[in-house]
Structure formats: C-alpha cells, structure tokens
Design an enzyme around this catalytic site. Structure first.
Site, short mmCIF file in Angstrom:
data_model
loop_
_atom_site.label_atom_id
_atom_site.label_comp_id
_atom_site.label_asym_id
_atom_site.label_seq_id
_atom_site.Cartn_x
_atom_site.Cartn_y
_atom_site.Cartn_z
N CYS A 397 0.91 -1.28 0.07
CA CYS A 397 0.05 -0.08 -0.04
C CYS A 397 0.73 1.28 -0.05
O CYS A 397 1.65 1.47 0.87
CB CYS A 397 -0.99 0.16 1.34
SG CYS A 397 -1.85 1.35 1.26
N ASN A 499 -0.10 -7.98 -11.53
CA ASN A 499 -1.23 -7.01 -11.41
C ASN A 499 -0.61 -5.57 -11.97
O ASN A 499 0.67 -5.29 -11.70
CB ASN A 499 -1.37 -6.88 -9.85
CG ASN A 499 -2.29 -5.66 -9.57
OD1 ASN A 499 -2.09 -4.75 -8.48
ND2 ASN A 499 -3.20 -5.45 -10.26
#
Length: 659
Positions: A397, A499
């Site tokens: 994150c 991703n």
C-alpha cells in the site's frame, strides 16, 4: 502566404502520445470552462472553521438522534408508538407524525429486501414503504419458512466488548511469537532476533540466562539468580550492570511492551504456560501446543491458475461492487484492506470491510499491519470470527498514512520484518496466506526478485506483484518484464500473480502467453473502469456494451447497495456516495465502437467526444454534476445542499511522458 491546411494526426500517432484515437465523427471541441461561474458553496472559505470539543460533538450527536429524522427503529418496524420498551428514555425520536412530515418521497420500484424473501428491517423508514403491503414491511419468508442470510463475517457483540476492554487473549498467536522470539515489536535485525548491542534474557529453572550482543566483541554470557536475598540487594554484579533486573525476561516482566503503532494497545498479558485464560479474559483457541499447528505445506492451497481475480480495492471494492463483478464473471474476490490495529480495537467500521456475500464462493480478506504480533493476533481473531478461504497481507500500500506507520510499502525496506510477519502468520493461520507487494519502495531499486525465492519457505502460498514501485504510485505503465522475471525465479510451490494495467482480454492473453509461470493476473482499476472485463476475458471478445446495458449494471449495484447499507434515507445516500465514487472511474471508459484502434489502454487520455446517444455522452463526462444526474436516475433527487468530491484523486491520465 496561405496558411497550410491542418492535418489530423493518424491513430498510431495519437496512441504514441497516449491519446485515445476516437473516430473523428464523435470528436467535439473541448468545452470552455473559464467562463463558468464558481458556486459560492465551492469557494474556499476565508473564515477558519470553529474547532468543536468532544463534549460539544457528543451533545450535537445526541440532539440529532432526538430529531424527527431519526425515528426509533422499534417504532419504525411496528408502526406503534407504544412498542418501544425504553419509552421516554429512548435516545431516538418517538414523534411518528413529525417523521412522516419530513420523510422524503418514496422511490419507485419494489423494496430490495422483498427480493430475498425476508421482511424489510426498516419498516416505515424504508424509502420503498409504499410497496409494503402492510405498511411496515413484513413480507412472507421463503419457501422453507426461513429467511436467507446472504451476508456473513459480522463481529459479535460479546467479542467486540472483550476487544474494547482489552480482555481478549490470543494463545495460538502468542505461542508462535514466543517460539520465533518475536514477542513485542519486531525491531530486531540479527538472525537470532536481537539487535547489535542488545541484551537477550531467557528464563530458566535456576535463574535467568543473559546473552549480551556486542558489535565489536564476542557474546558475553552471564547468569543471575532468580531470587535475590535481601542482604544482597546492595551488591551489584557484573550481570546486573550488563542486564538490569527490570529488563530481564522473568515471569514478572515477560509481558509485551505497549504498542505505539496505530494507537493500539497490546491486549492483556501473554498466556505462556497456562491451560486456561485468566478470569475476565477470553481465549480464542484452547490449544497452544505448536506441535499440533498445521504446517504451511499441509494447508489446503488455493489454485489461482487461470482464475479471474478481482483485486482488493479501497472504497470502491465494497461488497455490492464485488457482487456486480461476480455476476459478470469474476472467480476470486477479496475484501478491502483492513488495518490490524483497528480490527483489534473492535471498530465496527473496520470489521465491515470483512463482510462476505454468499455469492462469493472463493473469498479472501486483506489485512495490513507493521509488526508481527499485531498481524498474528489479527489473523487468529479473523479465523475465529469469519468464514474465509485465504488471508492476504498487504505489503504494498503506497498511502502516506499507512507507510508512515511502518506498514504497507514501508515493509519493502525491511525484508527481515517481512519474513517475521509471514512466518508467524503462516504458523498461526489454518487458511492459506498470500502476500501482495510492489516491485520496490524506490523507483529503480527493485528487490522482490531477491526475496521471492524465499517467500514460499516463509509460509506464503501465493504472492501478488504490482508492477510499480511505491514512489511511482500509479504513474507510468506497470513493469511486466520485471513481474515475468520474478515469476520465473519463484519456486514451484509459490503461485505468482501479476497485477497492473489489465484492461482487456488482449492484455490478459499477452501476459499469460509471455510468461506461463504466472498463475493468473489480478484485475484492479480495469474492473473499476469496465467491470464487464471478466465477461470479455471468458468470452474472448471486445464487448461493445451499450449505454442502457451499462445503466442496468449500475442499477444492479444500487439494488445490492440498498440491501447492504439499508433502504432508509441514510442507506440510500450511502449507496449514492459509493455509486458516485465508482462513476468517477467508469467515465474513463471509451466505447469500443468509437475507437479507431481497439482495445483501449489504461493510460490513454480521451479527447472531448460525444457518445452515440445522450446517455452514453452523459456517462463519458468527467464532471461530478453529470455523475450526480446519473445517480438521480436510480436513487431519486439528491438532498438540498448535496456536494460530491471523489475520495481518490489518483488520475490514470497523467502527463504523456508518464504514460
């Protein structure tokens, strides 16, 4: 000299400049916005806002509860003013007539709760109460006579109270932490779990054995008696100087230190050699024998290969949105990132992120924490309270508020702590553990390739690699070549998921063909922009979806949202807010029939264009006012004074050189 005739750039030239090659017929001059007056309510206020005290805020909340807007839930369900057991002591309003006078007009359509075969829990407060046959929303149950429970993973009140009072114990997690030497915060760097120059004390039957680590010299060993006689209190031994009694790990002071991370507190004392919890505490599991723990190789692994994996998405990746994606073909879903500290504090808003719908047949939760003890205890608590298939640990994150606390991408700079977290969590959890990372913290200093060979031995069953560094955020395209490199270095027992920037079935096919070692590709912003991407991948086609079909998808989201957040006024407006957040992404979609080159790339910046009909043009607008108009088609007029600003201001259309 006559001006040379301007020549429109060719589609391949526009693509090279990261501009969407929209067909000339649909192009229009860009709107001039300099002359648009700014409403007074959007101008920055020159007066500083008055800071209210906690007591004043609490008083205002209580006054708001007593207002006619907040009708007593019991009266709302029954329609009888005398039905509330608290009478005048109730903190909600009992003025039924005043509530009806101020209630907004009902919305069109059937009550969303009737579709599930149950009764409406909001009764008179429901915005579809005109469709209630009896006026209060009591509907017949399903054919079996039992109401279908479609959502699970709620935190019970009893456990929540124990978390509030810090009376919950975590014997399984603490036993693993003790075995790995990770009690308290893992700020240790040496292989044996100690800092250079630190003192490690281990209790024994005869006394305390102390090991002093020195940077320049050999380790010094000393022993001290467990019980010091009164006559010897004034005598300081060499061991006392090196290892003061207060710092020794004895039975009296072997508990963890107070955590300064996320404002959380370490919960009660650690149960080390006790078969039962102390009075007033609650142990999650009765067994603390590590010999009975399931080894990571013996756990039921999840086969991610070829499955369509919807990424955990902050704010927009809520339960109603995941239901929409499941309808459109997603195989694997994961809840929004939840902070471990907030979960251990029993915060209801954080536990709501772990909710699971019955349609999510392969579901995981994602948690984020900075220290092994915090994450391990959270995992033990989640497995006890929730029904899940896997647990994902977020180590990528990029948000400042997360990184500044040592969690998320900050862990990429501390591989030893990454290892400690994964090891203790895999030893604590029964379900498979997965990890989500970025390529690195700083751009140009990739490091996951040096760690991925060991992640499987740590206990992770899968790792998802986002092809950007923390410093990049979402600028530039994802580095898939580096993802391929990591996938080829990974052991066969570790599934690698790529991703970044998957927006069509062509992107999906290219990544799978280029690197067969990849288990699958995670789809994140691509699902926000066009959730029917799952259908496109399964059917291997570019879906030129019509505006009416897109509106039906939004309508499904609204129905799912009303079931999840409620059909009263508060639930309607909550659903509207999340719909608007989603519309701030879907406006980036360019219909297939309008493009000169197919498929659309995620970094293309669209020129000003009009759609094939008025609704399609409205959906292409990047104006919040137009998003509000779309929401009014589904949820009625917005309240007076309503304003909306997207929570996430990250823009996929960055500068051309960052494309």
């Amino acid at each position: 000299m006559e001006d040379e005739e301007r020549v429109s750039p060719e589609p391949h030239e526009l693509v090279a400049r990261a501009i969407a090659p929209v067909k000339k017929f649909y192009l229009r001059p860009p709107p001039v916005r300099d002359d648009v007056p700014i409403p007074d309510d959007t101008k920055p206020s020159l007066l500083a806002k008055e800071k209210k005290s906690k007591r004043q805020l609490k008083r205002e909340r209580r006054q708001e509860q007593k207002s006619p807007v907040n009708l007593c839930p019991v009266i709302s369900k029954t329609g009888d003013v005398s039905s509330c057991p608290y009478k005048d002591k109730c903190r909600f309003s009992h003025d039924l007539e005043a509530f009806k006078a101020q209630k907004p007009s009902d919305l069109e359509g059937p009550c969303p709760f009737f579709k599930s075969g149950g009764s409406c829990p909001y009764g008179l407060a429901c915005r579809f109460s005109n469709m209630h046959k009896d006026g209060v929303g009591v509907a017949p149950l399903n054919l079996n006579g039992v109401k279908t429970i479609s959502e699970v993973n709620g935190l019970s009140k009893d456990v929540q109270k124990l978390l509030w009072k810090k009376k919950m114990t975590f014997p399984k997690a603490d036993a693993n932490l003790k075995t790995l030497g990770l009690l308290g915060h893992s700020k240790l760097k040496n292989k044996d779990g100690s800092n250079p120059g630190s003192i490690k004390c281990d209790p024994s039957e005869d006394g305390v054995s102390c090991i002093v680590n020195s940077d320049s010299g050999p380790k010094l060993e000393c022993s001290a008696e467990g019980n010091i006689k009164d006559d010897d209190k004034d005598v300081k031994s060499e061991c006392d100087e090196l290892c003061p009694p207060k710092k020794r790990k004895t039975e009296e002071n072997s508990g963890p230190t107070k955590s300064d991370y996320e404002g959380e507190s370490v919960i009660e004392e650690i149960v080390e050699n006790k078969s039962e919890p102390e009075a007033g505490t609650h142990a999650l599991t009765p067994e603390t024998d590590l010999s009975l723990n399931v080894h990571s190789r013996e756990k039921k692994l999840i086969d991610f290969r070829e499955k369509l994996y919807l990424a955990p998405l902050t704010t927009v990746g809520n339960l109603p949105f995941r239901r929409v994606c499941k309808v459109l073909g997603a195989d694997v879903t994961c809840g929004e990132m939840a902070m471990c500290g907030n979960l251990l504090q029993g915060q209801a808003s954080e536990w709501a992120l772990l909710r699971r719908h019955s349609s999510e047949d392969l579901f995981g939760v994602q948690i984020c924490g900075a220290y092994p003890d915090t994450v391990a205890r959270t995992v033990e608590l989640i497995e006890q309270e929730c029904t899940i298939d896997f647990i994902d640990i977020n180590m990528g994150c990029p948000i400042d508020i997360v990184v500044n606390k040592g969690a998320g991408s900050a862990l990429l700079t501390k591989p030893t702590r990454m290892k400690s977290i994964v090891e203790v969590v895999s030893g604590t959890a029964v379900k498979p553990i997965t990890v989500k990372v970025r390529t690195a913290y700083f751009e140009g200093k990739n490091r996951i390739d040096s760690l991925i060979a060991d992640m499987g031995s740590w206990g992770a069953s899968a790792v998802t690699i986002h092809g950007r560094s923390r410093q990049q955020r979402y600028s530039k395209l994802a580095d898939w070549d580096y993802i391929y490199q990591c996938a080829r270095k990974a052991p066969s027992t570790l599934s690698v998921v790529g991703n970044g920037d998957v927006l069509s079935y062509v992107d999906w096919n290219n990544h799978r063909t280029e690197c067969p070692e990849l288990a699958t590709c995670m789809i994140a912003r691509g699902a926000l922009i066009k959730p029917w991407i799952f259908t496109e991948i399964k059917e291997q086609r570019h879906w030129d979806i019509s505006s009416s079909e897109r509106l039906n998808i939004f309508r499904d989201f609204v129905n799912f949202g009303l079931e999840h957040w409620g059909s009263d006024t508060k639930g309607v407006e909550t659903t509207r807010r999340f719909l608007l957040e989603w519309l701030s992404y879907t406006c980036r979609y360019i219909p297939v029939g309008l493009l000169e080159v197919v498929p659309q790339r995620i970094n293309w910046r669209p020129p000003s264009y009009c759609g094939r009909n008025e609704l399609e043009t409205l959906m292409a607008s990047d104006s919040a006012a137009d998003w509000v108009r779309i929401s009014e088609m589904l949820l009625g007029k917005v309240p007076d004074g309503f304003t909306f600003t997207p929570k996430h201001k990250s823009n996929a259309y960055d500068k051309a050189e960052n494309g």
